[in-house]
Design an enzyme around this catalytic site. Structure first.
Site, PDB file in Angstrom:
ATOM      1  N   LYS A 240      21.333 -13.616  25.100  1.00 37.48           N
ATOM      2  CA  LYS A 240      20.785 -13.819  26.784  1.00 37.48           C
ATOM      3  C   LYS A 240      19.360 -13.237  26.374  1.00 37.48           C
ATOM      4  O   LYS A 240      18.803 -13.448  25.846  1.00 37.48           O
ATOM      5  CB  LYS A 240      21.180 -13.106  27.341  1.00 37.48           C
ATOM      6  N   ASN A 241      19.592 -11.299  25.689  1.00 35.48           N
ATOM      7  CA  ASN A 241      18.256 -10.657  25.637  1.00 35.48           C
ATOM      8  C   ASN A 241      17.436 -11.100  24.220  1.00 35.48           C
ATOM      9  O   ASN A 241      16.499 -11.112  24.439  1.00 35.48           O
ATOM     10  CB  ASN A 241      18.565  -9.450  25.217  1.00 35.48           C
TER      11      ASN A 241
ATOM     12  N   CYS B 227      15.822  -1.232  41.100  1.00 35.41           N
ATOM     13  CA  CYS B 227      16.610  -1.940  40.150  1.00 35.41           C
ATOM     14  C   CYS B 227      17.723  -0.933  40.261  1.00 35.41           C
ATOM     15  O   CYS B 227      17.832   0.528  40.875  1.00 35.41           O
ATOM     16  CB  CYS B 227      16.239  -2.897  38.813  1.00 35.41           C
TER      17      CYS B 227
ATOM     18  N   ARG C  22      12.820   1.745  36.393  1.00 34.86           N
ATOM     19  CA  ARG C  22      12.467   0.279  34.964  1.00 34.86           C
ATOM     20  C   ARG C  22      11.291   0.065  35.604  1.00 34.86           C
ATOM     21  O   ARG C  22      10.871  -0.801  36.352  1.00 34.86           O
ATOM     22  CB  ARG C  22      13.123  -0.445  35.307  1.00 34.86           C
TER      23      ARG C  22
ATOM     24  N   ASP D 143      24.054  -0.941  26.665  1.00 34.99           N
ATOM     25  CA  ASP D 143      24.624  -1.624  26.905  1.00 34.99           C
ATOM     26  C   ASP D 143      25.522  -2.307  26.842  1.00 34.99           C
ATOM     27  O   ASP D 143      26.710  -3.314  27.657  1.00 34.99           O
ATOM     28  CB  ASP D 143      23.385  -3.329  27.062  1.00 34.99           C
TER      29      ASP D 143
ATOM     30  N   ARG E 234      25.066 -13.650  35.252  1.00 35.41           N
ATOM     31  CA  ARG E 234      23.957 -13.448  34.481  1.00 35.41           C
ATOM     32  C   ARG E 234      23.946 -13.103  33.004  1.00 35.41           C
ATOM     33  O   ARG E 234      23.279 -13.991  32.384  1.00 35.41           O
ATOM     34  CB  ARG E 234      22.828 -12.263  34.840  1.00 35.41           C
TER      35      ARG E 234
HETATM   36  C1  UD1 Z   1      15.673  -4.286  27.649  1.00 35.53           C
HETATM   37  C2  UD1 Z   1      17.215  -5.174  27.645  1.00 35.53           C
HETATM   38  C3  UD1 Z   1      18.047  -4.367  28.567  1.00 35.53           C
HETATM   39  C4  UD1 Z   1      18.680  -3.333  27.592  1.00 35.53           C
HETATM   40  C5  UD1 Z   1      17.505  -2.171  27.606  1.00 35.53           C
HETATM   41  C6  UD1 Z   1      17.327  -0.959  26.297  1.00 35.53           C
HETATM   42  C7  UD1 Z   1      16.213  -7.454  28.401  1.00 35.53           C
HETATM   43  C8  UD1 Z   1      16.430  -8.445  28.688  1.00 35.53           C
HETATM   44  N1  UD1 Z   1      16.868  -5.904  28.549  1.00 35.53           N
HETATM   45  O1  UD1 Z   1      15.706  -4.164  29.029  1.00 35.53           O
HETATM   46  O2  UD1 Z   1      19.454  -5.372  28.537  1.00 35.53           O
HETATM   47  O3  UD1 Z   1      19.305  -2.120  29.072  1.00 35.53           O
HETATM   48  O4  UD1 Z   1      16.581  -2.932  26.903  1.00 35.53           O
HETATM   49  O5  UD1 Z   1      17.886  -1.884  25.384  1.00 35.53           O
HETATM   50  O6  UD1 Z   1      16.142  -6.900  26.625  1.00 35.53           O
HETATM   51  N2  UD1 Z   1      10.157   2.191  30.646  1.00 35.53           N
HETATM   52  C9  UD1 Z   1       9.037   3.028  31.438  1.00 35.53           C
HETATM   53  N3  UD1 Z   1       7.771   2.178  31.442  1.00 35.53           N
HETATM   54  C10 UD1 Z   1       8.102   0.743  30.468  1.00 35.53           C
HETATM   55  C11 UD1 Z   1       9.006   0.302  30.964  1.00 35.53           C
HETATM   56  C12 UD1 Z   1       9.951   1.379  29.973  1.00 35.53           C
HETATM   57  O7  UD1 Z   1       9.268   3.671  31.785  1.00 35.53           O
HETATM   58  O8  UD1 Z   1       7.082  -0.063  31.026  1.00 35.53           O
HETATM   59  C13 UD1 Z   1      11.204   2.663  30.271  1.00 35.53           C
HETATM   60  C14 UD1 Z   1      12.686   2.530  30.959  1.00 35.53           C
HETATM   61  O9  UD1 Z   1      12.445   2.778  32.314  1.00 35.53           O
HETATM   62  C15 UD1 Z   1      13.807   2.929  30.481  1.00 35.53           C
HETATM   63  C16 UD1 Z   1      13.462   2.796  28.950  1.00 35.53           C
HETATM   64  O10 UD1 Z   1      12.277   2.472  29.120  1.00 35.53           O
HETATM   65  O11 UD1 Z   1      14.173   3.794  30.925  1.00 35.53           O
HETATM   66  C17 UD1 Z   1      14.012   1.919  28.370  1.00 35.53           C
HETATM   67  O12 UD1 Z   1      13.741   0.198  28.789  1.00 35.53           O
HETATM   68  P1  UD1 Z   1      13.712  -0.574  28.173  1.00 35.53           P
HETATM   69  O13 UD1 Z   1      13.509  -0.636  26.793  1.00 35.53           O
HETATM   70  O14 UD1 Z   1      12.184  -1.425  28.283  1.00 35.53           O
HETATM   71  O15 UD1 Z   1      14.308  -1.737  29.149  1.00 35.53           O
HETATM   72  P2  UD1 Z   1      14.257  -3.153  29.471  1.00 35.53           P
HETATM   73  O16 UD1 Z   1      12.717  -3.935  27.978  1.00 35.53           O
HETATM   74  O17 UD1 Z   1      13.861  -3.497  30.682  1.00 35.53           O
END
Ligand code: UD1
Length: 420
Positions: free
Chosen positions: A22-23, A117, A122, A307, A399
């Site tokens: 999925k990711n 969320c 996030r 995850d 999902r």
């Molecule tokens: C992706 C995965 C999700 C997984 C996560 C961590 C997808 C679609 N989803 O989510 O399944 O659990 O990686 O492996 O691939 N953060 C910030 N600012 C930002 C972006 C992130 O502070 O702009 C923080 C988030 O709050 C979190 C951390 O960074 O604490 C990691 O998040 P991130 O790697 O961005 O997760 P996703 O990409 O949303």
């Protein structure tokens, strides 16, 4: 609303085919917005989130032709709208992945701000800061992110404060058509990032270093078409391995990528599983033994994936000993704990650590799925609980898991979906 009903206590045994990731499929579909010629993507999982991404890009003008082999042809030559509306974004945060491709190809994007969320704040600040470094003008009003770059983006040096998976993916996509060279420092090293980069390179992008923390993208004029197969889902694979381990069973996974899930395999081995693997299969055998409690701490790749955290807590609830699970990636990602406590699990939360004292058995109970991976962990708990477990709000699991009840039934679980 659909429910899953599980009669616990059956040992899992047999073989199961793992779906496409999925990711990886989500950024690959978003990345198709960059393609000026037809693209064929195979090993696409049949999941709610994938349908949402198709609906989202379909609303912009992308056309899809599905075949019966989990393949999809994508035609993105004619995009007329550059907007991701609130209605879709609120159901899937990964919708933010359309921002980079739209902005770099068309110089304009309007994407609803992803809301709060269940598993923490996030934010998307790092996506936006990165786009600004590439020269985009970003404004936020009425809950929408407006990004503009009428003269195109320019390559830049970008360093992430925190490792972000979709943030890295969004900026890779934005940089593919930016003028000059972009270097992403402290980038996410997840295999799904590598899969996206390989896909975009197939279409004519120039990306190197994916899989390391420094990714270099040399902008090109446009991307063409091509054919690509999505990597196997390491989290679905890990969930099935944990399901076999928790029931003291024996399982063989087909169409997996074992090298992308070494931390998961390592922890399951610590729990007492005998594991063998070759290029694209993994076999796990518990030899009928109770799992041993494990300690782990989640971390960005190549660390233990967040995850898989909930599933490993489920394993610890019936393991021999006391297990410690530390969540370092997301705040508030322990919503499954109180549901498991309703099934008799002994778990104490101390800050971002769950201390789990294993019991011989859990007992079936009505529980509620709160997010995608939490739902999977409740299914695992239900598989070993005495009596019946009813899991409500099961739409979360759809999902991210393709026909989970069918796959588990084939392995000997007593699980069915109630549509009433
Ligand atoms: C992706 C995965 C999700 C997984 C996560 C961590 C997808 C679609 N989803 O989510 O399944 O659990 O990686 O492996 O691939 N953060 C910030 N600012 C930002 C972006 C992130 O502070 O702009 C923080 C988030 O709050 C979190 C951390 O960074 O604490 C990691 O998040 P991130 O790697 O961005 O997760 P996703 O990409 O949303």
């Amino acid at each position: 609303m659909d429910k899953l009903i599980i009669q616990g206590g059956h040992v899992l045994q047999g073989e199961v085919r793992i779906s496409g990731a999925k990711n990886a499929a989500l950024p690959i579909l978003a990345g198709s917005l960059l393609a000026t010629a037809p693209v064929k993507i195979t090993n696409m999982p049949h999941l709610r989130d994938i349908t949402t991404m198709m609906e989202l890009t379909g609303g912009m003008g992308v056309r899809f032709v599905l075949d019966d082999q989990m393949g999809v042809e994508v035609y993105a030559e004619d995009i007329q709208r550059f907007e991701a509306p609130y209605d879709l974004v609120k159901t899937m945060r990964a919708s933010i992945l359309v921002l980079g491709p739209l902005l770099t190809r068309f110089g304009s994007a309007r994407v609803s701000f992803p809301g709060g969320c269940a598993i923490g704040a996030r934010p998307v600040d790092l996506h936006l800061k990165g786009m600004e470094k590439l020269g985009a003008k970003i404004t936020i009003d009425n809950g929408y992110i407006h990004a503009k770059a009428p003269n195109g983006l320019r390559g830049a040096d970008i360093s992430f404060d925190t490792v972000t998976v979709t943030g890295t993916e969004n900026l890779i996509m934005a940089a593919t058509l930016a003028k000059g060279v972009t270097t992403l420092h402290h980038a996410a090293r997840e295999p799904e990032v590598v899969d996206l980069a390989n896909y975009l390179n197939t279409l004519g992008a120039k990306i190197s270093g994916a899989g390391t923390d420094t990714i270099v993208i040399t902008g090109v004029k446009e991307l063409g078409g091509g054919q690509y197969s999505v990597m196997p889902d390491r989290i679905e694979a890990g969930t099935f391995l944990a399901a076999a381990a928790i029931t003291r069973g024996k399982i063989k996974l087909k169409q997996v990528a074992p090298t992308t899930m070494l931390q998961i395999i390592h922890k399951l081995t610590e729990a007492g599983a005998e594991i063998q693997m070759d290029d694209n299969t993994i076999s796990l055998d518990m030899k009928g033994k109770r799992p041993k409690a494990i300690r782990l701490s989640t971390a960005p790749y190549p660390g233990f994936p967040t995850d898989m955290q909930a599933q490993m807590i489920a394993l610890n609830t019936v393991a021999d000993g006391v297990g410690h699970v530390v969540e370092t990636v997301f705040e508030n990602r322990f919503l499954h704990v109180q549901e498991m406590q309703r099934m008799g699990a002994q778990i104490v939360l101390e800050g971002n650590t769950a201390i789990v004292t294993g019991k011989e058995r859990l007992t079936g109970a009505p529980v509620m799925a709160t997010d995608l991976r939490a739902s999977a962990s409740l299914v695992l708990a239900g598989l070993v609980a005495e009596g019946e477990t009813v899991i409500e709000r099961i739409y979360h699991i759809d999902r991210g898991y393709e026909v989970i009840e069918e796959k588990l039934s084939q392995l000997g679980a007593k699980i069915y979906r109630d549509h009433s």
